[in-house]
Design a protein around this motif. Structure first.
Motif: not given
Length: 581
Positions: A166-171, A240-241, A246-249
């Motif tokens: 999801l290209k998120l910061n895991p911190t 959520d965004v 990702r699911l839309a792809q």
């Protein structure tokens, strides 16, 4: 941070300066105690123990060497002897941990933890809140079943996998998971080494943990989850965004792999059931309390090693953390010196002087002290030092609330700082390695301190509410603690005294509080020192024992002149066999 490499690569100047602080602190503790209320052996024990505390803080990589040297000082100064060292080293706890480590290694081989991860990833209608809530609770409950470090390793791997996609910061997700894992480790005696140590020292069963500690842990866990969800609400909205995009792809969150989990699930289920049933089995076979509990992991580990013979040596040599276990053994022995030299009595005396015998003061006091200590020093050290003190306090107050306060303080206090628990250090190391992210002390402290205050408030208030419902267990009391000079007061405290009935050179006082037709007044003295004695109201329908007996009854302070400030209302007695017979 507790880092082996950092200790090894420290400059000579830094090593010398830290060693100077360690030496100064040890000498201050020893000389300060020796010049005030401690004798020479007690002062030596305190100096060595303080030295180990500062040694783990400043020289984490050398902690085992420092423990070796500290033990040598205690032996050479006659502050500890070899038989007492063997008794205090808690080998039963060490063997319990060895067995659990082998079982955890087998569970890893059998894919059990991978199966748990797959269940979380495959959840329908996933959202950020749902993902981290389930992950955090799963990590906490997994810590209850195995241990906090194993739990956070597998949960962190899941978080990195999801955040990478999801290209998120895991911190923030790592923070939530590790805070909840530390809370969850207080739920059972398997979640943290301090759990089994407290269970052994306090003679607590698995059922005791499930009845008193586990429910309070759950409430504290849900409170912690709620707090962290609110604190990181912005990052969860971003989850959520990114997930929606990702699911839309047409992409999935993570690949689903079929994992053969049944053997691992069977192993962990049978192990927990065997541990949970230890108390009935001990009663059935007439075994000592907690003997089945402590040996069950070894039985399960032995069966695993027979069934997986080709992995048996790997489990023992690689899965068992011998370095840490040896440190624990030496630490327990050094802490046992505090009991052997009666430092625990001195500490208990000052605690009761400051806090009295009120659970309403002692419970929060023990929680706060152990939580703050565990925030900066290995929690096992503080628990090992506090256990003898609580054993002393249990002679005049209900001990269960005190044991639980120590447990919750040691586990929850690990959330205050980045170095407060091993799970914190492991998770941060994985975070830095996998994502290159760094958390500052105050970034952690803000949410860590908040979560500790919230979870601690839940635990302390819960303990005080439940305290009237907790049983007043019979505590073993020494005759020395019953003399008038001790200043202790008792109000029908359930105790066990080991002694013999001895004749009195003077007429015994009349105990007006007890019906003469039901009780007779006798003098019960210590088996070692006939001068250390108290009055006992012995039922007339019970025969007086001829030799040394373990006498069980209720201890009450009475207003009598002379050297008998307390009276024991006897309920029953049993002969004590002489050593070697």
């Amino acid at each position: 941070m507790h880092d082996e490499a950092a200790s090894a690569s420290m400059s000579v100047k830094a090593l010398l300066s830290r060693f100077g602080i360690l030496l100064a602190a040890s000498l201050a503790a020893g000389l300060g105690g020796g010049l005030t209320v401690l004798d020479s052996h007690q002062a030596t024990a305190c100096a060595v123990f303080v030295g180990i505390i500062f040694g783990t803080l400043f020289f984490w990589g050398f902690r085992l060497a420092i423990a070796f040297l500290g033990l040598a000082v205690l032996i050479f100064t006659n502050s500890l002897n070899i038989p007492q060292f063997v008794t205090s080293s808690s080998l039963e706890v060490i063997l319990f941990l060895v067995g659990m480590m082998v079982i955890v290694g087998a569970l890893r081989d059998l894919g059990f933890f991978t199966w748990i991860v797959q269940l979380i990833v495959a959840m329908p209608n996933l959202t950020g809140r749902k993902f981290i809530t389930v992950t955090a609770i799963a990590s906490a409950l997994l810590a209850c079943a195995v241990d906090e470090v194993t739990s956070i390793i597998f949960v962190s791997t899941l978080i990195f996998q999801v955040c990478d996609r999801l290209k998120l910061n895991p911190t923030p997700y790592i923070l939530i998971a590790v805070l909840c894992t530390n809370v969850g480790s207080a739920g059972t005696m398997m979640g943290n080494p301090v759990g089994i140590y407290i269970g052994t020292k306090g003679m607590l069963t698995f059922g005791d943990f499930m009845l008193w500690a586990f429910p309070l842990m759950l409430v504290a866990l849900f409170a912690t989850v709620g707090l962290t969800l609110f604190y990181f609400r912005r990052q969860l909205r971003e989850f959520d965004v990114q997930l929606k995009d990702r699911l839309a792809q047409g992409l999935t969150l993570a690949p689903l792999v079929k994992v053969p989990y049944k053997q691992g699930l069977l192993l962990i289920t049978l192990t927990i059931l065997a541990i949970a049933s230890h108390h009935p089995l001990e009663n059935l076979f007439g075994l000592a309390k907690n003997s089945v509990l402590l040996i069950t992991p070894l039985v399960c580990a032995g069966i695993v090693m027979i069934l997986k013979q080709n992995r048996a040596r790997h489990y023992i040599e690689q899965e068992v953390d011998w370095w840490t276990l040896l440190f624990f053994m030496l630490l327990f022995a050094v802490a046992g010196t505090l009991e052997y030299t009666h430092v625990d009595r001195v500490m208990a005396h000052y605690f009761t002087g400051a806090c009295g015998n009120s659970a309403g003061i002692l419970v929060p006091f023990i929680f706060v002290v152990s939580a703050i200590g565990s925030a900066f020093i290995d929690n096992v050290i503080f628990v090992a030092a506090f256990c003898p003190v609580i054993e002393q306090l249990s002679g005049s107050i209900k001990d269960l609330p005190l044991w639980w306060a120590l447990l919750f303080g040691a586990c929850f206090g690990g959330n205050i700082t980045m170095i407060g628990s091993t799970a914190n250090i492991v998770a941060l190391g994985m975070l830095e390695k996998r994502s290159g992210s760094h958390i500052t002390f105050f970034q952690w402290f803000r949410i860590g301190a908040l979560s500790t205050v919230l979870a601690g408030t839940v635990a302390v208030v819960g303990l005080l509410v439940l305290e009237p419902l907790m049983p007043d267990r019979h505590a073993s009391v020494k005759f020395e603690a019953l003399q008038r000079a001790s200043g202790k007061n008792f109000d029908n405290k359930n105790v066990i005294l080991t002694g013999r009935i001895t004749p009195s050179t003077a007429p015994l006082p009349v105990l007006k509080e007890f019906t003469p037709s039901a009780y007779r007044t006798v003098r019960l003295s210590s088996a070692e020192d006939a001068e250390a004695a108290i009055l006992a109201a012995w039922p007339l329908d019970t025969e007086l024992p001829a030799g040394i007996s373990a006498v069980q009854g209720r201890l009450q302070t009475v207003d009598l002149p002379g050297k008998y400030p307390h009276v024991l209302i006897v309920e029953q007695s049993a002969p004590v066999k002489a050593a070697g017979k």
